[in-house]
Each structure stands twice: as structure tokens, then as C-alpha cells.
Write a protein that holds these residues in place. Sequence first.
Motif, short mmCIF file in Angstrom:
data_model
loop_
_atom_site.label_atom_id
_atom_site.label_comp_id
_atom_site.label_asym_id
_atom_site.label_seq_id
_atom_site.Cartn_x
_atom_site.Cartn_y
_atom_site.Cartn_z
N UNK A 261 0.09 3.37 -6.18
CA UNK A 261 0.18 1.91 -6.24
C UNK A 261 -0.12 1.34 -4.86
N UNK A 262 -0.81 0.20 -4.80
CA UNK A 262 -1.15 -0.44 -3.53
C UNK A 262 -0.84 -1.92 -3.60
N UNK A 263 -0.58 -2.51 -2.43
CA UNK A 263 -0.31 -3.94 -2.35
C UNK A 263 -0.79 -4.43 -0.99
N UNK A 264 -1.67 -5.43 -1.02
CA UNK A 264 -2.21 -6.01 0.20
C UNK A 264 -1.63 -7.40 0.40
N UNK A 265 -1.03 -7.62 1.57
CA UNK A 265 -0.52 -8.94 1.91
C UNK A 265 -1.53 -9.72 2.72
N UNK A 266 -1.07 -10.77 3.34
CA UNK A 266 -1.95 -11.63 4.12
C UNK A 266 -2.60 -10.84 5.25
N UNK A 267 -1.82 -10.04 5.97
CA UNK A 267 -2.36 -9.25 7.06
C UNK A 267 -1.78 -7.86 7.15
N UNK A 269 -0.52 -4.10 4.64
CA UNK A 269 -0.78 -3.35 3.43
C UNK A 269 0.34 -2.35 3.20
N UNK A 270 0.66 -2.08 1.93
CA UNK A 270 1.65 -1.08 1.57
C UNK A 270 1.07 -0.16 0.51
N UNK A 271 1.54 1.09 0.52
CA UNK A 271 1.10 2.08 -0.46
C UNK A 271 2.31 2.86 -0.96
N UNK A 272 2.35 3.09 -2.27
CA UNK A 272 3.42 3.86 -2.91
C UNK A 272 2.85 5.19 -3.37
N UNK A 273 3.51 6.29 -3.01
CA UNK A 273 3.04 7.61 -3.40
C UNK A 273 3.73 8.08 -4.67
N UNK A 274 3.27 9.21 -5.20
CA UNK A 274 3.82 9.72 -6.44
C UNK A 274 5.26 10.15 -6.34
N UNK A 275 5.74 10.49 -5.15
CA UNK A 275 7.14 10.90 -4.98
C UNK A 275 8.06 9.74 -4.65
N UNK A 276 7.53 8.51 -4.64
CA UNK A 276 8.36 7.34 -4.37
C UNK A 276 8.42 6.92 -2.92
N UNK A 277 7.61 7.51 -2.06
CA UNK A 277 7.59 7.11 -0.66
C UNK A 277 6.71 5.88 -0.48
N UNK A 278 7.10 5.02 0.45
CA UNK A 278 6.37 3.79 0.72
C UNK A 278 5.88 3.82 2.15
N UNK A 279 4.57 3.58 2.33
CA UNK A 279 3.95 3.51 3.65
C UNK A 279 3.48 2.09 3.90
N UNK A 303 8.20 4.10 5.52
CA UNK A 303 9.39 3.25 5.62
C UNK A 303 10.59 4.16 5.33
N UNK A 304 11.23 4.63 6.39
CA UNK A 304 12.28 5.63 6.26
C UNK A 304 13.47 5.17 5.44
N UNK A 305 13.78 3.87 5.48
CA UNK A 305 14.94 3.38 4.75
C UNK A 305 14.74 3.42 3.24
N UNK A 306 13.50 3.60 2.77
CA UNK A 306 13.22 3.70 1.34
C UNK A 306 12.97 5.13 0.89
N UNK A 307 13.05 6.08 1.80
CA UNK A 307 12.80 7.48 1.45
C UNK A 307 14.09 8.14 0.97
N UNK A 308 14.59 7.68 -0.17
CA UNK A 308 15.86 8.17 -0.69
C UNK A 308 15.77 9.63 -1.13
N UNK A 309 14.59 10.06 -1.59
CA UNK A 309 14.43 11.45 -1.99
C UNK A 309 14.59 12.38 -0.80
#
Length: 359
Positions: A261-267, A269-279, A303-309
Motif C-alpha cells: 500500500x502507498x500514500x502520497x501527501x503534499x510533500x 510519502x508513506x509505504x506499508x509492507x506486507x508485514x505491517x511495517x510503515x516507512x 516508523x519505529x513506533x508502529x513496528x508492533x510486530x
Amino acid sequence: GTLHGVANTFLIPKPIPLALRCIQLSCGRRHVLALMGEGPDIGRKDVSDGPISPLKSSFSSSSHSTLVANDRINTSHPAGPIRSAFNALATGIVVSWGAGHFGQLGHGPDVTSCEPRIIERLLPRSVGGPVIHVAAGPLHSGVIVATSSSTTRTFLFGSNRRGQCGVQGGISNTVPYPSPLMKATNDDADDAFAVDNLCRLSLGRLHTVGLAETGELYSWGSGTNGRCGHGDSVSMTAGKAGKGVRPPRLVESLKAVSVIMIAAGDGHTLALTGSGRVFAWGSGSEGQLGQGHTMHLLSPRLIGDLDFAGIHSTYDQQGRLHPRTQISEPLISDQSKPRTSEDRIQNGVPVIPCDRNRQ
């Protein structure tokens, strides 16, 4: 009626409703894209999530279990997003409405429509297949066409000041009609190659991000503040005069993971991986990168605070660190979260100071 005994016939245009359902919507700043389609899977409901679109159902299918387990690229899926959408959509027609001053409606320059209107240049007979995905950015738009069960073509239109449409022919302020995406490049190959398996798009204000079915990520457009994730802040225009466009480029630092999954903001970008990690990467002037600071990042960073796995596997039930656990993250993660620019440079995290006036 008659005038001087002569009958006059007037033809009054009458709209004919399409026997199709709206299966996907995307809103820009002042315009809307809608994907109309009809197929065997449309209308099937899930108890928890409402109607399921072909792309959504493919991402949540059981064939993705290997990705969720090990977060690695696996290209041996029997039915990926493209195949599922191609089989589900008998017809994919795009309609648009709203402001079209930059051509983001796909009907030509300076066209504004107050009601939905079919983009004729995106009809299946014109582009070689049904549209399976639509995406609207602030001032430009993009669609993905399934030319077969395994290949796609990408078309973009609208504002192109920083090459965010990624089309052939050089930089132009606007791309008023849907135009095909130019060939992509990566750091390992000298020759450009066609990106024929994109399944999702996300559009920022001056950049665009595309997700391939294999989990690879491509970006193009403005590179200011690192929003494209290539390790620099160079804009995707070639030369000082802005003549020519750099082609879409693979985000090399995310090659070893599979993005779903990807999401682009105004300036940024974020990416979600298959294991639930967010960059996250790009502009961080308001803390939107979730790193605990307001610096810009030129490359993707976890984003370490979202790396619950990762947190769950590192600590036991009492919250104590496992004695044999080594805290390490390949590629681009940095669990230490340095708070000063000197610490970040020492940890190898590419950042640049925040400048709120820079776009």
C-alpha cells in the motif's frame, strides 16, 4: 411547431444512463474521478468492510500470506491484483467532473464540468483494455489499464510543472489528455524498461508514486525534500531550463521488502509492507514523518513506533528484552531514533534541515 406553415424539428440531447456501477472514487483538490464497471465480483459484500472492489479483494486474499509472514518479495502468486481486477471487471469506464483548468479531467484544457462526464480517450477500445484503478491528485490524475491478465499500462494527465505526469515529450505545464507513462529506470540497469505491471497509484502535489504487482515501488516528479525517496532532493526535470523529464525510477532502498500500500501527501510519502511495517520519507516540517522530529528524510525510514510486530518478537511477556535477541533492521530502519543532526549523520540516516518556505 410551425413557422409560416413550415414544420421545424429540433433534436434535444437526452442523457442515457449507463448500466454500470461506481466501484471506485478518488478526489483531488477540486475534481473527482470515478471508475464505473460491471463484473461477477462487484456487489459481493463483506460483513466488516462493505463492498469489495477487485483491487481490494486481491490484496486481502490468501495468496498474500507469504508476504505477511516474511515481508519478502514473492512473484509466484497464482492470482495477483492485476489478474483479479482483470477477471472481475468486464468493463472499466472512467468519468470525471469538477475543475479541469490543468487538464486533470482528461477532457482537454480549460474544461470544467459540473456533472460526471465520460473520458472518451480512456474507453477500452482506445487504450486496449478496461481501466482497473483511478487516482486523483491535487492537480493531476492517473489511471491504470489492464491490457491483459498480467500486464497494465499507466496513463496520467493534468498539471505537469515538475514532471509528475511522467509522459514523453518533455516538460509542459499541463497534459490535457490521458498520456502513457514513459519507461522507467533503476540503478542496476543502464537501459530504460517499461513498467507494465503497476497496480496502484498515489498522487502528491508535485510527485507521483506507483506500486507494481511484485511489491516494487516507483516514483517520479519533484524530488524536493526527498519526497521521491531516491536519496536526493533533485527535481525530476533535466537541465536548468526544464527541458526533458527524468523517467520513473525504482526506489532502491525498498527493493528487499514487498510494499502492498502507498500514500502520497503534499510533500511526503508513506509505504506499508506486507508485514505491517510503515516507512516514511520526504518533507517532515510538521512532524508528518512520525520520527519524533521535524527534519526532512531523503530516503525511506521505518516508523519505529508502529513496528508492533518487531516489538512483540523482541520482548517477552514481562516486557524484558530476550537475551539472545539482536536489535537489527536491514536496509533503512533506525531504532535508536537520534535526536540531533550530528547523531543522524553518524547513524547514516539521510536528512536535511527543515525549511518551511521550500516546496
